[in-house]
Design a protein around this motif. Sequence first.
Motif, mmCIF file in Angstrom:
data_model
loop_
_atom_site.group_PDB
_atom_site.id
_atom_site.type_symbol
_atom_site.label_atom_id
_atom_site.label_comp_id
_atom_site.label_asym_id
_atom_site.label_seq_id
_atom_site.Cartn_x
_atom_site.Cartn_y
_atom_site.Cartn_z
ATOM 1 N N HIS A 53 21.499 25.705 -29.660
ATOM 2 C CA HIS A 53 22.727 25.829 -30.444
ATOM 3 C C HIS A 53 22.535 25.326 -31.875
ATOM 4 O O HIS A 53 21.701 24.460 -32.140
ATOM 5 N N THR A 54 23.351 25.867 -32.780
ATOM 6 C CA THR A 54 23.307 25.442 -34.180
ATOM 7 C C THR A 54 24.318 24.347 -34.468
ATOM 8 O O THR A 54 24.110 23.531 -35.370
ATOM 9 N N GLY A 55 25.454 24.347 -33.740
ATOM 10 C CA GLY A 55 26.536 23.425 -34.044
ATOM 11 C C GLY A 55 27.290 23.784 -35.313
ATOM 12 O O GLY A 55 28.070 22.981 -35.839
ATOM 13 N N VAL A 56 27.086 25.017 -35.791
ATOM 14 C CA VAL A 56 27.727 25.474 -37.023
ATOM 15 C C VAL A 56 29.206 25.756 -36.775
ATOM 16 O O VAL A 56 29.576 26.329 -35.740
ATOM 17 N N THR A 57 30.053 25.378 -37.720
ATOM 18 C CA THR A 57 31.482 25.667 -37.657
ATOM 19 C C THR A 57 31.786 26.903 -38.484
ATOM 20 O O THR A 57 31.455 26.960 -39.677
ATOM 21 N N THR A 58 32.373 27.930 -37.833
ATOM 22 C CA THR A 58 32.734 29.178 -38.503
ATOM 23 C C THR A 58 34.239 29.339 -38.467
ATOM 24 O O THR A 58 34.828 29.409 -37.382
ATOM 25 N N ASN A 59 34.859 29.393 -39.654
ATOM 26 C CA ASN A 59 36.326 29.509 -39.748
ATOM 27 C C ASN A 59 37.034 28.424 -38.941
ATOM 28 O O ASN A 59 38.026 28.685 -38.247
ATOM 29 N N GLY A 60 36.501 27.211 -38.989
ATOM 30 C CA GLY A 60 37.116 26.088 -38.292
ATOM 31 C C GLY A 60 36.840 26.031 -36.806
ATOM 32 O O GLY A 60 37.410 25.188 -36.102
ATOM 33 N N ARG A 106 32.340 28.548 -25.173
ATOM 34 C CA ARG A 106 33.486 27.637 -25.160
ATOM 35 C C ARG A 106 33.638 27.007 -26.549
ATOM 36 O O ARG A 106 32.665 26.508 -27.118
ATOM 37 N N GLU A 107 34.881 27.033 -27.047
ATOM 38 C CA GLU A 107 35.165 26.423 -28.346
ATOM 39 C C GLU A 107 35.337 24.918 -28.158
ATOM 40 O O GLU A 107 36.031 24.463 -27.247
ATOM 41 N N GLN A 108 34.690 24.140 -29.005
ATOM 42 C CA GLN A 108 34.598 22.696 -28.801
ATOM 43 C C GLN A 108 35.960 21.998 -28.817
ATOM 44 O O GLN A 108 36.242 21.146 -27.972
ATOM 45 N N ALA A 109 36.833 22.358 -29.747
ATOM 46 C CA ALA A 109 38.095 21.630 -29.921
ATOM 47 C C ALA A 109 39.176 22.114 -28.966
ATOM 48 O O ALA A 109 39.858 21.317 -28.319
ATOM 49 N N THR A 110 39.345 23.420 -28.844
ATOM 50 C CA THR A 110 40.472 23.969 -28.074
ATOM 51 C C THR A 110 40.125 24.259 -26.619
ATOM 52 O O THR A 110 41.020 24.404 -25.789
ATOM 53 N N GLY A 111 38.850 24.382 -26.311
ATOM 54 C CA GLY A 111 38.468 24.740 -24.953
ATOM 55 C C GLY A 111 38.606 26.226 -24.668
ATOM 56 O O GLY A 111 38.425 26.654 -23.519
ATOM 57 N N GLU A 112 38.902 27.024 -25.671
ATOM 58 C CA GLU A 112 39.010 28.481 -25.494
ATOM 59 C C GLU A 112 37.668 29.037 -25.020
ATOM 60 O O GLU A 112 36.601 28.614 -25.464
ATOM 61 N N GLU A 113 37.723 30.019 -24.119
ATOM 62 C CA GLU A 113 36.502 30.589 -23.564
ATOM 63 C C GLU A 113 36.387 32.069 -23.889
ATOM 64 O O GLU A 113 37.395 32.774 -24.034
ATOM 65 N N PHE A 114 35.146 32.512 -24.006
ATOM 66 C CA PHE A 114 34.846 33.927 -24.230
ATOM 67 C C PHE A 114 33.622 34.273 -23.387
ATOM 68 O O PHE A 114 32.615 33.569 -23.415
ATOM 69 N N ILE A 115 33.698 35.361 -22.623
ATOM 70 C CA ILE A 115 32.621 35.773 -21.725
ATOM 71 C C ILE A 115 32.169 37.181 -22.080
ATOM 72 O O ILE A 115 32.991 38.074 -22.311
ATOM 73 N N THR A 116 30.873 37.376 -22.138
ATOM 74 C CA THR A 116 30.320 38.696 -22.393
ATOM 75 C C THR A 116 29.037 38.870 -21.579
ATOM 76 O O THR A 116 28.339 37.891 -21.280
ATOM 77 N N ILE A 212 30.847 37.653 -35.261
ATOM 78 C CA ILE A 212 29.610 37.047 -35.718
ATOM 79 C C ILE A 212 29.577 35.549 -35.402
ATOM 80 O O ILE A 212 28.501 34.932 -35.365
ATOM 81 N N LYS A 213 30.735 34.971 -35.120
ATOM 82 C CA LYS A 213 30.773 33.536 -34.805
ATOM 83 C C LYS A 213 29.988 33.215 -33.534
ATOM 84 O O LYS A 213 29.475 32.098 -33.391
ATOM 85 N N TYR A 214 29.894 34.173 -32.617
ATOM 86 C CA TYR A 214 29.138 33.922 -31.391
ATOM 87 C C TYR A 214 27.635 33.930 -31.670
ATOM 88 O O TYR A 214 26.890 33.130 -31.100
ATOM 89 N N THR A 215 27.197 34.820 -32.549
ATOM 90 C CA THR A 215 25.787 34.810 -32.954
ATOM 91 C C THR A 215 25.468 33.566 -33.763
ATOM 92 O O THR A 215 24.416 32.939 -33.583
ATOM 93 N N ASP A 216 26.389 33.169 -34.668
ATOM 94 C CA ASP A 216 26.167 31.989 -35.504
ATOM 95 C C ASP A 216 26.099 30.703 -34.685
ATOM 96 O O ASP A 216 25.538 29.708 -35.139
ATOM 97 N N ALA A 217 26.675 30.719 -33.476
ATOM 98 C CA ALA A 217 26.666 29.517 -32.648
ATOM 99 C C ALA A 217 25.285 29.216 -32.077
ATOM 100 O O ALA A 217 25.035 28.093 -31.623
#
Length: 233
Positions: A53-60, A106-116, A212-217
């Motif tokens: 992981h990069t730990g990069v923050t994209t658009n917050g 998984r988004e670090q702050a909100t816990g939102e999940e995305f599966i692909t 692109i935020k998923y690739t940037d992660a």
Amino acid sequence: MRRLLLILYVVSLVSVGAMAQKERVRNQPYADLKWLHLGFHVGIHSQDLLLTHTGVTTNGETWFAEIPSYSPGFSVGVIGDMYMNPYFNLRFTPSIHFGDKKFKFREQATGEEFITNVRSSYLNFPLDVKYTALRLNNYRPYLIGGIYGSVDIGRKKGNPILLKSTDFGFEFGLGCDIYLPYFKLCPELKFCFGLVNLLEKDRPDLVDQANIKYTDALSKATSRMVILTFNFE
């Protein structure tokens, strides 16, 4: 994985001890002396990726990914085996592996999940050296190891995560030649470790550039694969 290998090793020792107690009629006594022989194999496999992981923050948002489960895939290929000496053989086994990998973000702050899911059809070209132990009746255990190159012929652009089409790495495994009256049946377990960073960072193919935020992660993704095949030679 270590526990599985230990169990396989103990079972093989017990089997060899039992077989060594009584000499039996050997099937195909000269099968291993052929300069070249052919065969085929079928089996199952599981694809995996080692993610960095990069730990990069994209658009917050800061996303992290994992591959939480493994789906079995199907494998099929052909075998070319060249005799070198009584203990060593050189093997070329072109194969194709149909399977997929499930990414869970998984988004670090909100816990939102995305599966692909990323589907892959790898055309593999392994070149291995096979070391075979002494034959006991109609059984002969062996170790195998070598290198491979692969091409993903099922890659589709536009997915949130895109992997590069080519890879190479090293592999090792173990198996046992079982001599039947008309052919050899060889169960084989093999572990493959890719050396290429498969993550495609340049993504002009994305329809929705917000993905692109998923690739940037991620900064790196290297392949792993476990293959169980049944060789017919």
